[in-house]
Design an enzyme around this catalytic site. Structure first.
Site, PDB file in Angstrom:
ATOM      1  N   ASN A  28     -10.990   5.146  13.095  1.00 32.19           N
ATOM      2  CA  ASN A  28      -9.561   5.334  12.852  1.00 32.19           C
ATOM      3  C   ASN A  28      -9.249   6.774  13.266  1.00 32.19           C
ATOM      4  O   ASN A  28      -9.510   7.713  12.513  1.00 32.19           O
ATOM      5  CB  ASN A  28      -9.275   5.096  11.370  1.00 32.19           C
ATOM      6  CG  ASN A  28      -7.813   5.241  11.030  1.00 32.19           C
ATOM      7  OD1 ASN A  28      -7.005   5.657  11.867  1.00 32.19           O
ATOM      8  ND2 ASN A  28      -7.456   4.922   9.798  1.00 32.19           N
TER       9      ASN A  28
ATOM     10  N   LYS B 249     -11.671   8.956  11.013  1.00 30.19           N
ATOM     11  CA  LYS B 249     -12.331   8.292   9.891  1.00 30.19           C
ATOM     12  C   LYS B 249     -13.227   7.217  10.476  1.00 30.19           C
ATOM     13  O   LYS B 249     -12.818   6.543  11.435  1.00 30.19           O
ATOM     14  CB  LYS B 249     -11.288   7.610   8.988  1.00 30.19           C
ATOM     15  CG  LYS B 249     -10.792   8.477   7.873  1.00 30.19           C
ATOM     16  CD  LYS B 249     -10.034   7.630   6.860  1.00 30.19           C
ATOM     17  CE  LYS B 249      -8.637   8.189   6.690  1.00 30.19           C
ATOM     18  NZ  LYS B 249      -7.682   7.316   6.095  1.00 30.19           N
TER      19      LYS B 249
ATOM     20  N   ARG C 250      -8.800   1.131  15.046  1.00 32.68           N
ATOM     21  CA  ARG C 250      -7.469   0.916  14.479  1.00 32.68           C
ATOM     22  C   ARG C 250      -6.461   1.476  15.475  1.00 32.68           C
ATOM     23  O   ARG C 250      -6.534   2.659  15.840  1.00 32.68           O
ATOM     24  CB  ARG C 250      -7.343   1.640  13.147  1.00 32.68           C
ATOM     25  CG  ARG C 250      -5.948   1.524  12.607  1.00 32.68           C
ATOM     26  CD  ARG C 250      -5.746   2.428  11.430  1.00 32.68           C
ATOM     27  NE  ARG C 250      -4.424   2.198  10.868  1.00 32.68           N
ATOM     28  CZ  ARG C 250      -3.675   3.140  10.334  1.00 32.68           C
ATOM     29  NH1 ARG C 250      -4.116   4.374  10.270  1.00 32.68           N
ATOM     30  NH2 ARG C 250      -2.492   2.860   9.850  1.00 32.68           N
TER      31      ARG C 250
ATOM     32  N   HIS D 180       0.747  -1.369   8.475  1.00 37.35           N
ATOM     33  CA  HIS D 180      -0.218  -1.733   7.427  1.00 37.35           C
ATOM     34  C   HIS D 180      -0.662  -3.192   7.576  1.00 37.35           C
ATOM     35  O   HIS D 180      -1.081  -3.827   6.601  1.00 37.35           O
ATOM     36  CB  HIS D 180       0.375  -1.591   6.002  1.00 37.35           C
ATOM     37  CG  HIS D 180       0.646  -0.194   5.565  1.00 37.35           C
ATOM     38  ND1 HIS D 180       1.704   0.118   4.741  1.00 37.35           N
ATOM     39  CD2 HIS D 180      -0.003   0.977   5.791  1.00 37.35           C
ATOM     40  CE1 HIS D 180       1.700   1.413   4.491  1.00 37.35           C
ATOM     41  NE2 HIS D 180       0.679   1.968   5.130  1.00 37.35           N
TER      42      HIS D 180
ATOM     43  N   HIS E  17       1.795  -3.103  -0.721  1.00 40.42           N
ATOM     44  CA  HIS E  17       0.805  -2.076  -0.347  1.00 40.42           C
ATOM     45  C   HIS E  17       1.414  -0.731  -0.718  1.00 40.42           C
ATOM     46  O   HIS E  17       2.295  -0.212  -0.022  1.00 40.42           O
ATOM     47  CB  HIS E  17       0.508  -2.164   1.161  1.00 40.42           C
ATOM     48  CG  HIS E  17      -0.421  -1.089   1.646  1.00 40.42           C
ATOM     49  ND1 HIS E  17      -1.701  -1.347   2.084  1.00 40.42           N
ATOM     50  CD2 HIS E  17      -0.265   0.247   1.766  1.00 40.42           C
ATOM     51  CE1 HIS E  17      -2.281  -0.219   2.433  1.00 40.42           C
ATOM     52  NE2 HIS E  17      -1.430   0.766   2.255  1.00 40.42           N
TER      53      HIS E  17
ATOM     54  N   GLY F  22       0.501   2.885  -1.220  1.00 43.34           N
ATOM     55  CA  GLY F  22      -0.365   4.057  -1.093  1.00 43.34           C
ATOM     56  C   GLY F  22       0.527   5.263  -0.931  1.00 43.34           C
ATOM     57  O   GLY F  22       1.651   5.276  -1.436  1.00 43.34           O
TER      58      GLY F  22
ATOM     59  N   ARG G  74       8.026   9.828   2.458  1.00 47.80           N
ATOM     60  CA  ARG G  74       9.083   9.225   3.287  1.00 47.80           C
ATOM     61  C   ARG G  74      10.173   8.615   2.420  1.00 47.80           C
ATOM     62  O   ARG G  74       9.898   8.044   1.365  1.00 47.80           O
ATOM     63  CB  ARG G  74       8.508   8.126   4.191  1.00 47.80           C
ATOM     64  CG  ARG G  74       7.501   8.611   5.197  1.00 47.80           C
ATOM     65  CD  ARG G  74       7.174   7.497   6.183  1.00 47.80           C
ATOM     66  NE  ARG G  74       5.976   7.809   6.927  1.00 47.80           N
ATOM     67  CZ  ARG G  74       4.833   7.114   6.848  1.00 47.80           C
ATOM     68  NH1 ARG G  74       4.753   6.047   6.063  1.00 47.80           N
ATOM     69  NH2 ARG G  74       3.801   7.480   7.556  1.00 47.80           N
TER      70      ARG G  74
ATOM     71  N   VAL H 179      -1.811   3.524  -5.208  1.00 46.39           N
ATOM     72  CA  VAL H 179      -0.924   3.371  -6.363  1.00 46.39           C
ATOM     73  C   VAL H 179      -1.031   1.946  -6.919  1.00 46.39           C
ATOM     74  O   VAL H 179      -1.196   1.746  -8.134  1.00 46.39           O
ATOM     75  CB  VAL H 179       0.541   3.692  -5.981  1.00 46.39           C
ATOM     76  CG1 VAL H 179       1.479   3.423  -7.150  1.00 46.39           C
ATOM     77  CG2 VAL H 179       0.669   5.129  -5.487  1.00 46.39           C
ATOM     78  N   GLY H 180      -0.960   0.965  -6.046  1.00 50.04           N
ATOM     79  CA  GLY H 180      -0.968  -0.441  -6.472  1.00 50.04           C
ATOM     80  C   GLY H 180      -2.228  -0.819  -7.222  1.00 50.04           C
ATOM     81  O   GLY H 180      -2.196  -1.592  -8.185  1.00 50.04           O
ATOM     82  N   GLU H 181      -3.372  -0.242  -6.794  1.00 50.55           N
ATOM     83  CA  GLU H 181      -4.645  -0.595  -7.424  1.00 50.55           C
ATOM     84  C   GLU H 181      -4.884   0.170  -8.724  1.00 50.55           C
ATOM     85  O   GLU H 181      -5.637  -0.283  -9.579  1.00 50.55           O
ATOM     86  CB  GLU H 181      -5.810  -0.303  -6.458  1.00 50.55           C
ATOM     87  CG  GLU H 181      -5.825  -1.239  -5.259  1.00 50.55           C
ATOM     88  CD  GLU H 181      -6.770  -0.770  -4.158  1.00 50.55           C
ATOM     89  OE1 GLU H 181      -7.779  -0.115  -4.474  1.00 50.55           O
ATOM     90  OE2 GLU H 181      -6.479  -1.059  -2.989  1.00 50.55           O
TER      91      GLU H 181
ATOM     92  N   GLU I 214      -9.218  -2.072   4.665  1.00 47.57           N
ATOM     93  CA  GLU I 214      -8.783  -2.164   6.060  1.00 47.57           C
ATOM     94  C   GLU I 214      -9.968  -2.065   7.020  1.00 47.57           C
ATOM     95  O   GLU I 214      -9.986  -2.731   8.049  1.00 47.57           O
ATOM     96  CB  GLU I 214      -7.750  -1.070   6.346  1.00 47.57           C
ATOM     97  CG  GLU I 214      -6.431  -1.368   5.638  1.00 47.57           C
ATOM     98  CD  GLU I 214      -5.448  -0.215   5.667  1.00 47.57           C
ATOM     99  OE1 GLU I 214      -5.512   0.632   4.757  1.00 47.57           O
ATOM    100  OE2 GLU I 214      -4.623  -0.156   6.583  1.00 47.57           O
TER     101      GLU I 214
HETATM  102  P1  AMP Z   1      -3.686   5.609  -0.376  1.00 50.35           P
HETATM  103  O1  AMP Z   1      -2.677   6.065   0.637  1.00 50.35           O
HETATM  104  O2  AMP Z   1      -3.812   4.121  -0.465  1.00 50.35           O
HETATM  105  O3  AMP Z   1      -5.007   6.310  -0.253  1.00 50.35           O
HETATM  106  O4  AMP Z   1      -3.090   6.058  -1.807  1.00 50.35           O
HETATM  107  C1  AMP Z   1      -3.012   7.414  -2.164  1.00 50.35           C
HETATM  108  C2  AMP Z   1      -2.123   7.549  -3.380  1.00 50.35           C
HETATM  109  O5  AMP Z   1      -2.594   6.727  -4.451  1.00 50.35           O
HETATM  110  C3  AMP Z   1      -2.098   8.937  -3.972  1.00 50.35           C
HETATM  111  O6  AMP Z   1      -1.150   9.751  -3.330  1.00 50.35           O
HETATM  112  C4  AMP Z   1      -1.710   8.680  -5.416  1.00 50.35           C
HETATM  113  O7  AMP Z   1      -0.296   8.690  -5.531  1.00 50.35           O
HETATM  114  C5  AMP Z   1      -2.176   7.282  -5.681  1.00 50.35           C
HETATM  115  N1  AMP Z   1      -3.303   7.201  -6.636  1.00 50.35           N
HETATM  116  C6  AMP Z   1      -4.604   7.338  -6.379  1.00 50.35           C
HETATM  117  N2  AMP Z   1      -5.328   7.218  -7.507  1.00 50.35           N
HETATM  118  C7  AMP Z   1      -4.446   6.975  -8.515  1.00 50.35           C
HETATM  119  C8  AMP Z   1      -4.557   6.768  -9.927  1.00 50.35           C
HETATM  120  N3  AMP Z   1      -5.741   6.749 -10.544  1.00 50.35           N
HETATM  121  N4  AMP Z   1      -3.415   6.550 -10.618  1.00 50.35           N
HETATM  122  C9  AMP Z   1      -2.222   6.561 -10.003  1.00 50.35           C
HETATM  123  N5  AMP Z   1      -2.049   6.758  -8.687  1.00 50.35           N
HETATM  124  C10 AMP Z   1      -3.145   6.970  -7.946  1.00 50.35           C
END
Ligand code: AMP
Length: 401
Positions: free
Chosen positions: A10, A17, A93, A182, A210, A212, A243, A333-335, A386
């Site tokens: 990536n 990455k 990617r 995504h 999704h 993030g 954004r 965030v979702g996870e 991904e």
């Molecule tokens: P990603 O782009 O999928 O890597 O998501 C990154 C974002 O996930 C970070 O900017 C945080 O806002 C959020 N995040 C990561 N870990 C946590 C957590 N334990 N609780 C809440 N938000 C999280």
């Protein structure tokens, strides 16, 4: 075919990455990140997964060529060198595949030329992806290299969802339409959600969220995407880390005419200084939640705006799909953010949506349901992967090659 390893790359403008996977059992052998390419303080962080060994190294890495050579050296130290006959393919990617690329594609000169032709609609991403491909080709010219496009999963959107309501000739001339991004994540998570429900992807309708740092929603009917929230670029749709997401386009004219801002300044404002960071100064949901818990009003408003937009998309995609079997939360965030999941579906009981507080609070790496047992619409947390999806698609294609 005996070679069973796939290297996933990536390539960003100043970073690469990578993951090396063995596709006999879809396990990760090694992974890492090269950052700040082109600077004096470039950095590589490499993990040999089997040995649970992580190494970091810092120093000047001049360009992508040097970065990939450094990756190759790190892998060689683990006995996983890129010269190995075990390597079946390299999967890249690629962010923008336009309307042309509807599935993973073995890269040849014509494919490279088309990715290059798409640079005007992905000026930041496609040039970096191309550099990564060319560098990898030079390193292993004998290997099949496969492009897996972020946009491909969304090419099944009907024209009614993919078109903007603007003059058709102008739109066509400049390839202005909704592409979505995504896609590998939406594809992976919608399939994994069907599996979690014990059903075939063709038999379920799923809304994938999704969330993030970048965030997008998609409506997936029977395994095919019918709408997604990002558009010509990743700027449209949900409130994201930096954004703005959806906005009256006239805000841009206003900022230019009345605010005296240049197009580049507005571009930077909406892509880098808006969303959660623009609203409250933080884009990390952990920090925002901490501030909300302390009674910080600015953080609370940012959170509420984020949730309001998310809820609107859940409602919209519910209407687009007609019937919904599951809503799946994924990405950082979702996870991880139980508070976001709870707030996003709060008050939607009449749509058959609810989360069980105890299930929602459980943390874990596995796909799981967080709705009450008798829920009409299942709510799921499905960790995205991904890299595995890119490797799987690459390996499937190379097997047929
Ligand atoms: P990603 O782009 O999928 O890597 O998501 C990154 C974002 O996930 C970070 O900017 C945080 O806002 C959020 N995040 C990561 N870990 C946590 C957590 N334990 N609780 C809440 N938000 C999280």
């Amino acid at each position: 075919m005996s070679a069973s390893r796939v290297l996933v790359l990536n390539s960003g403008s100043s970073s690469v990455k990578y993951q090396l996977l063995d596709m006999r059992d879809s396990t990760r052998l090694a992974m890492g990140l090269v950052e700040r390419i082109g600077e004096q303080s470039s950095r590589i962080r490499h993990t040999h997964v089997g040995a649970d060994d992580t190494r970091e190294w810092s120093g000047p890495i001049a360009d992508h060529d040097a970065a990939l050579k450094a990756v190759s050296e790190e892998l060689a130290k683990d006995g996983l060198g890129l010269d190995s006959r075990e390597l079946a393919a390299i999967g890249h990617r690629v962010v923008h595949g336009g309307k042309t690329f509807t599935e993973p594609t073995v890269i040849d000169d014509a494919v490279l030329a088309e990715i290059e032709r798409l640079i005007p609609v992905a000026p930041l991403h496609n040039p970096a992806n191309l550099t990564g491909i060319r560098t990898a080709q030079a390193l292993r010219p004998d290997l099949p290299q496969v492009a897996v496009f972020d946009t491909a999963f969304h090419t099944t959107m009907p024209e009614s969802a993919a078109r903007y309501a603007i003059d058709v000739r102008t739109a066509d001339e400049h390839r202005v339409r909704r592409y979505g991004f995504h896609g590998t994540s939406h594809a992976y998570v919608s399939r994994a959600t069907a599996k979690l429900l014990g059903k075939a992807p063709e038999d379920v309708n799923v809304i994938v969220l999704h969330l993030g740092n970048g965030a997008s929603a998609s409506a997936v009917r029977g395994g095919r995407c019918v709408d997604t929230s990002m558009g010509l670029t990743p700027l449209e749709g949900l409130v994201m880390g930096t954004r703005s997401g959806d906005m009256d386009p006239a805000v841009i004219f206003h900022l230019a005419r009345v605010g005296g801002m240049s197009i580049d300044e507005i571009d930077a404002l909406l892509n880098k200084k808006s969303g959660l960071v623009g609203l409250c100064g933080d884009n990390d949901m952990r920090e925002i939640r901490r501030r909300v818990d302390e009674g910080d009003e600015e953080a609370k408003l940012a959170f509420d705006i984020y949730i309001h937009r998310l809820k609107k998309y859940i409602g919209a995609y519910y209407a687009v799909l007609g019937t919904v079997d599951a809503i799946a939360f994924t990405a950082g965030v979702g996870e991880n953010a139980a508070a976001v999941r709870e707030a996003a579906v709060a008050g939607l009981e009449t749509l058959g949506l609810a989360v069980d507080g105890a299930l929602n609070a459980v943390r874990g790496d596995e796909p799981r349901l967080i709705s009450p047992a008798d829920a009409r619409v299942k709510v799921a947390v499905v960790p995205t992967d991904e890299e595995l999806e890119i490797a799987t698609q690459t390996y499937a294609l190379v097997g047929r090659y």
